[in-house]
Design a protein around this motif. Sequence first.
Motif, PDB file in Angstrom:
ATOM      1  N   SER A 197      -4.963 -45.421  34.232  1.00 21.15           N
ATOM      2  CA  SER A 197      -3.830 -44.694  33.661  1.00 21.15           C
ATOM      3  C   SER A 197      -3.005 -45.615  32.777  1.00 21.15           C
ATOM      4  O   SER A 197      -2.788 -46.785  33.089  1.00 21.15           O
ATOM      5  CB  SER A 197      -2.960 -44.141  34.790  1.00 21.15           C
ATOM      6  N   GLY A 198      -2.532 -45.077  31.651  1.00 21.52           N
ATOM      7  CA  GLY A 198      -1.726 -45.870  30.745  1.00 21.52           C
ATOM      8  C   GLY A 198      -2.508 -46.936  30.024  1.00 21.52           C
ATOM      9  O   GLY A 198      -1.933 -47.901  29.512  1.00 21.52           O
ATOM     10  N   ALA A 199      -3.823 -46.775  29.972  1.00 23.75           N
ATOM     11  CA  ALA A 199      -4.685 -47.781  29.350  1.00 23.75           C
ATOM     12  C   ALA A 199      -5.687 -47.083  28.444  1.00 23.75           C
ATOM     13  O   ALA A 199      -5.654 -45.865  28.238  1.00 23.75           O
ATOM     14  CB  ALA A 199      -5.397 -48.605  30.417  1.00 23.75           C
ATOM     15  N   ASN A 200      -6.599 -47.860  27.903  1.00 22.51           N
ATOM     16  CA  ASN A 200      -7.641 -47.332  27.026  1.00 22.51           C
ATOM     17  C   ASN A 200      -8.813 -48.302  27.048  1.00 22.51           C
ATOM     18  O   ASN A 200      -8.819 -49.282  27.820  1.00 22.51           O
ATOM     19  CB  ASN A 200      -7.100 -47.108  25.603  1.00 22.51           C
ATOM     20  N   THR A 201      -9.772 -48.036  26.203  1.00 23.38           N
ATOM     21  CA  THR A 201     -11.008 -48.813  26.180  1.00 23.38           C
ATOM     22  C   THR A 201     -10.788 -50.308  25.960  1.00 23.38           C
ATOM     23  O   THR A 201     -11.597 -51.129  26.400  1.00 23.38           O
ATOM     24  CB  THR A 201     -11.917 -48.220  25.075  1.00 23.38           C
ATOM     25  N   SER A 202      -9.686 -50.672  25.311  1.00 19.20           N
ATOM     26  CA  SER A 202      -9.458 -52.095  25.016  1.00 19.20           C
ATOM     27  C   SER A 202      -9.373 -52.945  26.274  1.00 19.20           C
ATOM     28  O   SER A 202      -9.532 -54.167  26.211  1.00 19.20           O
ATOM     29  CB  SER A 202      -8.188 -52.278  24.180  1.00 19.20           C
ATOM     30  N   MET A 203      -9.138 -52.340  27.446  1.00 13.41           N
ATOM     31  CA  MET A 203      -9.021 -53.129  28.672  1.00 13.41           C
ATOM     32  C   MET A 203     -10.314 -53.852  29.032  1.00 13.41           C
ATOM     33  O   MET A 203     -10.300 -54.809  29.792  1.00 13.41           O
ATOM     34  CB  MET A 203      -8.566 -52.263  29.850  1.00 13.41           C
ATOM     35  N   TRP A 204     -11.442 -53.411  28.460  1.00 11.24           N
ATOM     36  CA  TRP A 204     -12.741 -53.989  28.803  1.00 11.24           C
ATOM     37  C   TRP A 204     -13.170 -55.106  27.855  1.00 11.24           C
ATOM     38  O   TRP A 204     -14.271 -55.636  28.008  1.00 11.24           O
ATOM     39  CB  TRP A 204     -13.819 -52.908  28.803  1.00 11.24           C
ATOM     40  N   ARG A 205     -12.323 -55.476  26.899  1.00 18.11           N
ATOM     41  CA  ARG A 205     -12.793 -56.422  25.874  1.00 18.11           C
ATOM     42  C   ARG A 205     -13.106 -57.806  26.430  1.00 18.11           C
ATOM     43  O   ARG A 205     -13.890 -58.544  25.836  1.00 18.11           O
ATOM     44  CB  ARG A 205     -11.792 -56.512  24.721  1.00 18.11           C
ATOM     45  N   GLY A 206     -12.526 -58.166  27.573  1.00 20.53           N
ATOM     46  CA  GLY A 206     -12.862 -59.445  28.184  1.00 20.53           C
ATOM     47  C   GLY A 206     -14.152 -59.422  28.974  1.00 20.53           C
ATOM     48  O   GLY A 206     -14.685 -60.486  29.328  1.00 20.53           O
ATOM     49  N   ASP A 207     -14.671 -58.237  29.270  1.00 19.38           N
ATOM     50  CA  ASP A 207     -15.883 -58.075  30.083  1.00 19.38           C
ATOM     51  C   ASP A 207     -17.110 -57.729  29.260  1.00 19.38           C
ATOM     52  O   ASP A 207     -18.243 -58.007  29.672  1.00 19.38           O
ATOM     53  CB  ASP A 207     -15.681 -56.946  31.110  1.00 19.38           C
ATOM     54  N   ILE A 208     -16.883 -57.100  28.127  1.00 13.29           N
ATOM     55  CA  ILE A 208     -17.986 -56.442  27.423  1.00 13.29           C
ATOM     56  C   ILE A 208     -19.033 -57.420  26.904  1.00 13.29           C
ATOM     57  O   ILE A 208     -20.213 -57.079  26.813  1.00 13.29           O
ATOM     58  CB  ILE A 208     -17.432 -55.554  26.288  1.00 13.29           C
ATOM     59  N   GLY A 209     -18.622 -58.640  26.580  1.00 16.94           N
ATOM     60  CA  GLY A 209     -19.590 -59.615  26.088  1.00 16.94           C
ATOM     61  C   GLY A 209     -20.693 -59.880  27.094  1.00 16.94           C
ATOM     62  O   GLY A 209     -21.854 -60.091  26.725  1.00 16.94           O
ATOM     63  N   SER A 210     -20.351 -59.850  28.375  1.00 19.58           N
ATOM     64  CA  SER A 210     -21.344 -60.028  29.439  1.00 19.58           C
ATOM     65  C   SER A 210     -22.122 -58.740  29.691  1.00 19.58           C
ATOM     66  O   SER A 210     -23.353 -58.724  29.669  1.00 19.58           O
ATOM     67  CB  SER A 210     -20.652 -60.474  30.730  1.00 19.58           C
ATOM     68  N   TRP A 211     -21.413 -57.646  29.904  1.00 21.69           N
ATOM     69  CA  TRP A 211     -22.065 -56.409  30.324  1.00 21.69           C
ATOM     70  C   TRP A 211     -22.967 -55.828  29.242  1.00 21.69           C
ATOM     71  O   TRP A 211     -24.032 -55.276  29.541  1.00 21.69           O
ATOM     72  CB  TRP A 211     -21.018 -55.387  30.755  1.00 21.69           C
ATOM     73  N   ALA A 212     -22.553 -55.969  27.970  1.00 17.65           N
ATOM     74  CA  ALA A 212     -23.352 -55.400  26.879  1.00 17.65           C
ATOM     75  C   ALA A 212     -24.597 -56.220  26.575  1.00 17.65           C
ATOM     76  O   ALA A 212     -25.427 -55.807  25.764  1.00 17.65           O
ATOM     77  CB  ALA A 212     -22.498 -55.259  25.620  1.00 17.65           C
ATOM     78  N   THR A 213     -24.744 -57.362  27.233  1.00 18.87           N
ATOM     79  CA  THR A 213     -25.990 -58.119  27.105  1.00 18.87           C
ATOM     80  C   THR A 213     -27.128 -57.417  27.836  1.00 18.87           C
ATOM     81  O   THR A 213     -28.285 -57.452  27.402  1.00 18.87           O
ATOM     82  CB  THR A 213     -25.808 -59.536  27.690  1.00 18.87           C
ATOM     83  N   HIS A 214     -26.789 -56.753  28.933  1.00 18.12           N
ATOM     84  CA  HIS A 214     -27.807 -56.166  29.807  1.00 18.12           C
ATOM     85  C   HIS A 214     -27.825 -54.635  29.771  1.00 18.12           C
ATOM     86  O   HIS A 214     -28.785 -54.033  30.251  1.00 18.12           O
ATOM     87  CB  HIS A 214     -27.561 -56.615  31.242  1.00 18.12           C
ATOM     88  N   PHE A 215     -26.751 -54.025  29.254  1.00 18.27           N
ATOM     89  CA  PHE A 215     -26.608 -52.575  29.315  1.00 18.27           C
ATOM     90  C   PHE A 215     -26.214 -52.007  27.957  1.00 18.27           C
ATOM     91  O   PHE A 215     -25.622 -52.690  27.127  1.00 18.27           O
ATOM     92  CB  PHE A 215     -25.533 -52.181  30.343  1.00 18.27           C
ATOM     93  N   ARG A 216     -26.527 -50.753  27.769  1.00 16.32           N
ATOM     94  CA  ARG A 216     -25.974 -49.974  26.673  1.00 16.32           C
ATOM     95  C   ARG A 216     -24.659 -49.409  27.206  1.00 16.32           C
ATOM     96  O   ARG A 216     -24.657 -48.545  28.092  1.00 16.32           O
ATOM     97  CB  ARG A 216     -26.927 -48.844  26.293  1.00 16.32           C
ATOM     98  N   THR A 217     -23.549 -49.943  26.756  1.00 18.13           N
ATOM     99  CA  THR A 217     -22.255 -49.610  27.346  1.00 18.13           C
ATOM    100  C   THR A 217     -21.568 -48.504  26.547  1.00 18.13           C
ATOM    101  O   THR A 217     -21.599 -48.482  25.312  1.00 18.13           O
ATOM    102  CB  THR A 217     -21.336 -50.840  27.417  1.00 18.13           C
ATOM    103  N   TYR A 218     -20.907 -47.609  27.279  1.00 21.33           N
ATOM    104  CA  TYR A 218     -20.171 -46.497  26.695  1.00 21.33           C
ATOM    105  C   TYR A 218     -18.752 -46.534  27.276  1.00 21.33           C
ATOM    106  O   TYR A 218     -18.519 -46.066  28.396  1.00 21.33           O
ATOM    107  CB  TYR A 218     -20.840 -45.167  27.027  1.00 21.33           C
ATOM    108  N   ALA A 219     -17.835 -47.139  26.533  1.00 18.07           N
ATOM    109  CA  ALA A 219     -16.443 -47.231  26.981  1.00 18.07           C
ATOM    110  C   ALA A 219     -15.714 -45.979  26.514  1.00 18.07           C
ATOM    111  O   ALA A 219     -15.537 -45.758  25.310  1.00 18.07           O
ATOM    112  CB  ALA A 219     -15.795 -48.488  26.418  1.00 18.07           C
ATOM    113  N   VAL A 220     -15.308 -45.153  27.458  1.00 21.39           N
ATOM    114  CA  VAL A 220     -14.779 -43.818  27.172  1.00 21.39           C
ATOM    115  C   VAL A 220     -13.263 -43.824  27.310  1.00 21.39           C
ATOM    116  O   VAL A 220     -12.720 -44.272  28.322  1.00 21.39           O
ATOM    117  CB  VAL A 220     -15.385 -42.788  28.148  1.00 21.39           C
ATOM    118  N   ASP A 221     -12.575 -43.298  26.292  1.00 17.03           N
ATOM    119  CA  ASP A 221     -11.132 -43.075  26.399  1.00 17.03           C
ATOM    120  C   ASP A 221     -10.898 -41.758  27.134  1.00 17.03           C
ATOM    121  O   ASP A 221     -11.256 -40.679  26.618  1.00 17.03           O
ATOM    122  CB  ASP A 221     -10.490 -43.001  25.015  1.00 17.03           C
ATOM    123  N   ILE A 222     -10.308 -41.821  28.309  1.00 17.24           N
ATOM    124  CA  ILE A 222     -10.022 -40.614  29.087  1.00 17.24           C
ATOM    125  C   ILE A 222      -8.988 -39.770  28.354  1.00 17.24           C
ATOM    126  O   ILE A 222      -7.993 -40.289  27.831  1.00 17.24           O
ATOM    127  CB  ILE A 222      -9.526 -40.993  30.497  1.00 17.24           C
TER     128      ILE A 222
END
Length: 281
Positions: free
Chosen positions: A60-85
């Motif tokens: 709540s009160g956030a958006n997809t940008s909260m994952w920018r510190g994680d995505i470099g790792s996770w997107a190496t192994h996965f096709r990531t879909y960061a969804v704005d609720i």
Amino acid sequence: MTAIYRSERGAGKVRQRYAELLTEWPVPAEHRRVPTREGETFVLVSGPEDAPPLVLLHGSGANTSMWRGDIGSWATHFRTYAVDIVGEPGASAPSRPPLASDRLALWLDDVLESLGLEDISIVAASLGGWVALDYAIRRPGRITRLALLCPGGIGAQTMGWLPKALFLRLFGHRGVRRTAAIVTGLDAPRYQAALDDVVLTFTEFKPRTERLPVFPDDALRTLAMPTLVIVGARDVMLDSAATAERVRRCVPQATVHVLPDVGHAILGQTDTVANFLLDEQ
């Protein structure tokens, strides 16, 4: 769009800051806008096209940008879909489906259908964790792995922080900043930039006021997929001890971590989540 903000000017400030944060996304990304019954939904897609799908749901009160510190790792192994609720300060429609209904699950059905996704893993935080749990309970078999950070809907919401927050608001910007530090737990010097963004958002944004429905034990017991739950022992918004206890009792296959010096905002868990997602892949 301004229905969820205090003013058009404030909405513009939050949107501008969000656009700036998206320029810091550390890996190549595709910006998608998909149609749903609740209005257009923004999705940021990264990672190899042939990799397993991983859906990210913010709080709540956030958006997809909260994952920018994680995505470099996770997107190496996965096709990531960061969804704005929808209904949150991202780039999706301002619609706010009632939580005590199936409308958010139907919205997520539409998102996944538009993206061509069937079986997925999910990483979700806070309100996003509630959405993920609600979906996993309503759509058994569609989620292969579930990683939840300070999820709503398991331990009760706590309100002991509210009187102090209302008092601190009397002191203007300094009071709002102190309130944000209390609520998030981002009171260490290294988190000051993140705290600045929280203060900006909640100065201009009107969050949901309805309480998160708590899932009954019988519903939690239906969760059969591998599950990771991480909570902060200093969380003032959710009863993290009750969350941990109920997950251990009702979802015995789950891995539960209680972080002793962490509040509601859980950062720095990139590797822990990645290791869980990659187990037996």
